[in-house]
Design a protein around this motif. Structure first.
Motif, mmCIF file in Angstrom:
data_model
loop_
_atom_site.group_PDB
_atom_site.id
_atom_site.type_symbol
_atom_site.label_atom_id
_atom_site.label_comp_id
_atom_site.label_asym_id
_atom_site.label_seq_id
_atom_site.Cartn_x
_atom_site.Cartn_y
_atom_site.Cartn_z
ATOM 1 N N LEU A 1 1.980 1.878 -3.341
ATOM 2 C CA LEU A 1 0.812 1.712 -4.587
ATOM 3 C C LEU A 1 0.691 4.067 -4.133
ATOM 4 O O LEU A 1 -0.257 4.049 -4.854
ATOM 5 C CB LEU A 1 -0.397 0.764 -4.319
ATOM 6 C CG LEU A 1 -0.403 -0.354 -4.853
ATOM 7 C CD1 LEU A 1 -1.507 -0.792 -3.837
ATOM 8 C CD2 LEU A 1 -0.972 -0.052 -6.084
ATOM 9 N N THR A 2 1.133 4.456 -3.280
ATOM 10 C CA THR A 2 0.136 5.595 -2.816
ATOM 11 C C THR A 2 1.586 6.478 -3.678
ATOM 12 O O THR A 2 0.388 7.479 -4.484
ATOM 13 C CB THR A 2 0.972 6.572 -1.249
ATOM 14 O OG1 THR A 2 2.323 5.939 -1.392
ATOM 15 C CG2 THR A 2 0.250 6.188 -0.634
ATOM 16 N N GLY A 3 2.251 5.678 -5.144
ATOM 17 C CA GLY A 3 3.179 6.605 -5.751
ATOM 18 C C GLY A 3 2.254 6.637 -6.765
ATOM 19 O O GLY A 3 2.380 7.824 -7.153
ATOM 20 N N ARG A 4 1.432 5.697 -6.766
ATOM 21 C CA ARG A 4 0.191 5.949 -8.376
ATOM 22 C C ARG A 4 -0.278 7.355 -8.020
ATOM 23 O O ARG A 4 -1.118 7.814 -9.223
ATOM 24 C CB ARG A 4 -0.177 4.819 -8.332
ATOM 25 C CG ARG A 4 0.239 3.655 -8.635
ATOM 26 C CD ARG A 4 -1.708 2.804 -8.706
ATOM 27 N NE ARG A 4 -0.738 1.333 -9.336
ATOM 28 C CZ ARG A 4 -1.566 -0.055 -9.735
ATOM 29 N NH1 ARG A 4 -2.821 0.314 -8.933
ATOM 30 N NH2 ARG A 4 -0.832 -0.957 -10.047
ATOM 31 N N ARG B 1 8.849 3.108 -3.686
ATOM 32 C CA ARG B 1 7.538 5.100 -3.356
ATOM 33 C C ARG B 1 8.075 5.698 -4.248
ATOM 34 O O ARG B 1 7.004 6.195 -5.294
ATOM 35 C CB ARG B 1 7.099 5.017 -1.823
ATOM 36 C CG ARG B 1 6.159 6.204 -1.809
ATOM 37 C CD ARG B 1 5.746 6.008 0.081
ATOM 38 N NE ARG B 1 6.567 7.386 0.429
ATOM 39 C CZ ARG B 1 6.574 7.523 1.499
ATOM 40 N NH1 ARG B 1 5.698 6.846 2.550
ATOM 41 N NH2 ARG B 1 7.350 8.192 2.202
ATOM 42 N N GLU C 1 1.101 -1.121 0.310
ATOM 43 C CA GLU C 1 -0.604 0.326 -0.206
ATOM 44 C C GLU C 1 0.201 0.872 -0.332
ATOM 45 O O GLU C 1 0.051 2.473 -0.629
ATOM 46 C CB GLU C 1 -0.892 -0.072 1.377
ATOM 47 C CG GLU C 1 -2.182 -0.793 1.046
ATOM 48 C CD GLU C 1 -2.877 -1.087 2.603
ATOM 49 O OE1 GLU C 1 -4.091 -1.407 2.462
ATOM 50 O OE2 GLU C 1 -2.764 -0.986 3.846
#
Lengths: 236, 287
Positions: free
Chosen positions: A101-104, A147, A98
């Motif tokens: 994924l915040t980097g998305r 990230r 997770e």
């Protein structure tokens, strides 16, 4: 090579204190620039300002020739400036995956996705469901880098990667840098460990009390000059 | 049998408390602020439904279904236009702004609608009940409990499964670092407020069908909601559900013995939890 990031005459204040003054810096695509300096030299302040987390008092920051000086952090990362902050700063209530994924959220497409990060750090897939706080310091640093890579940056800034990590762990993390640069992003790193910085970077920038005291490719700088610039001894 | 019945009624009442409280819990979890106008917003929702109902011939369920999303939009805008400014000057400023909002809302409602008590007329729905043995469970009460559980499950799924929810948790952990991965805290806070306003609107409407309401009731609702959040454990939504149910059950059980001590018993439970288990029944995720 064209400059990805250009910094002109930058001043940054940290409260009343002028932490960075009159700084000029250029970063080419695929380049690796290291900013070195003692504690309190303004290195972290510089990176935070370039990431948009701190406002510039004066001067300009250009990304691919466009002025981004006024953009706040969340919009600057969407333009391709990513910072791996000092102390890693993972989100403790999120799992490893997770956190990545915040980097998305930066909304940039490119070669970095979960699979690419998992290939770069091959131990990570097994631990992807673990809370990020359960990892060792070195692993957390790798997740923080992953990230930032997930935002597919043009410029990746690394703040004190080696802080609190064993030398062997630090070396392993630095070994991944060439692969990151090979994907086409430029790296700007801040490092207290001068020999580490000189070994990795193709250009070194020495700060003392917010001012550049020495700059150049490591091969052309001699040890004594760097020491003098680092500690602010009389000009050698 | 009295006790079984009281327990059942307590759970239904507790469901309503939990529905009141879950918005408070979300806002506290994400922004670390307490909205002191939370209870008054529920009353505003009740009056909105009341006015729409009197002015149009729409059925109550439709009015409720429209009011809730409208409230979530109002919540988003209130956060962006009013509360966001105060957030930048620290938690005390936000507390004062929401306190001011509470006073303004109460007086505005008093001005517009007088101090008369009203009720939302839901026809036979308001008076009929599901008979289970000797226990009769009112449909309104069941609706409150179902909405509470449903809202909390939905919010949990949103937080754990969606990318917006993920970034909301990240922003709650560390807003500065979340900005470094592209999170716009103002937008995240707006969404949290939208969720809070939607749930409190549901709670207000259910409460207004269940019993009567007037402009001065907001602070009491806020108090019960706040107690539910603290009893359950700050920052935990499941805790808030449990806290609401515990509050409802204690009030209802004590009412069997002595109806006049019922509300006091709830407050005492709150004090006991604060004194002996300040982290609440369900402590927030250990991290």
């Amino acid at each position: 090579m064209s400059a990805v990031l250009q910094v002109h005459d930058l001043d940054v204040h940290h409260g009343q204190l002028r932490a960075v003054s009159g700084l000029d810096l250029e970063l080419d695509a695929g380049g690796k620039v290291a900013v070195i300096g003692a504690n309190g030299a303004g290195k972290t302040t510089l990176l935070r300002c370039l990431a948009g987390a701190l406002p510039a008092s004066s001067g300009r920051v250009l990304l691919d020739g466009e002025d981004v000086t006024e953009l706040p952090a969340h919009r600057r990362v969407r333009r391709g400036v990513a910072l791996v902050p000092e102390g890693r700063r993972l989100f403790p209530s999120l799992t490893v995956e997770e956190n990545l994924l915040t980097g998305r959220n930066a909304g940039r497409s490119g070669s970095w996705d979960l699979a690419a990060v998992y290939e770069l750090f091959d131990w990570m897939p097994e631990r992807r469901r673990q809370p990020s706080g359960s990892l060792s310091g070195g692993q957390q640093q790798a997740v923080a880098i992953g990230r930032a890579l997930m935002t597919n940056p043009r410029v990746l800034m690394l703040d004190e990667l080696s802080l609190g990590l064993a030398p062997v762990v630090v070396r392993r993390i630095y070994e991944t840098l060439p692969r990151i640069v090979a994907e086409g992003c430029a790296v700007l790193l801040v490092e207290q460990d001068v020999s580490q910085a000189m070994a990795v970077a193709d250009h070194v920038h020495c700060l003392l009390e917010g001012r550049t005291t020495l700059a150049g490719p490591p091969s052309q700088l001699d040890r004594a000059a760097v020491e003098a610039a680092y500690f602010g001894l009389a000009e050698a | 049998m009295d006790v079984v019945n009281a327990l059942a009624q307590g759970l239904l009442l507790g469901g309503l408390y939990a529905l009141f409280a879950c918005g408070l819990s979300v806002v506290f979890g994400v922004m670390r602020i307490v909205n002191l106008a939370h209870g008054d917003l529920a009353i505003v929702a009740a009056f909105c439904a009341f006015v729409t109902l009197s002015a149009t011939s729409l059925p109550l369920w439709l009015v409720a279904v429209v009011t809730v999303p409208v409230f979530s939009v109002v919540g988003y805008l209130t956060q962006r236009l009013l509360l966001q400014r105060s957030l930048q000057s620290g938690p005390l400023a936000t507390l004062l702004v929401t306190f001011g909002l509470s006073v303004v809302i109460q007086n505005l409602l008093l001005e517009l609608f007088s101090a008369d008590t009203r009720t939302l007329d839901a026809g036979s729905f308001a008076t009929s009940a599901l008979e289970v043995g000797d226990v009769s469970l009112s449909y309104v009460g069941i609706t409150g409990l179902v909405l509470a559980v449903g809202s909390i499950v939905a919010i949990q799924l949103f937080l754990s499964r969606t990318s917006s929810g993920r970034i909301m948790r990240a922003t709650s952990d560390d807003p500065q670092t979340a900005a470094l991965v592209g999170a716009d805290a103002r937008r995240v806070y707006g969404i949290a407020s939208a969720i809070a306003f939607a749930t409190v609107a549901m709670a207000g409407i259910v409460m207004a069908i269940r019993s009567s309401f007037d402009p001065s009731l907001g602070p009491a609702q806020l108090l019960f909601a706040f107690e539910a959040v603290v009893i359950g454990g700050l920052g935990s939504l499941w805790g808030t559900l449990l806290g609401g149910l515990a509050l409802g059950v204690v009030q209802s059980l004590v009412a069997v013995a002595d109806p006049s001590s019922s509300v006091l018993a709830g407050h005492l439970l709150f004090l006991l939890v604060l004194a002996f288990r300040p982290q609440g029944l369900v402590p927030a995720r250990a991290s």
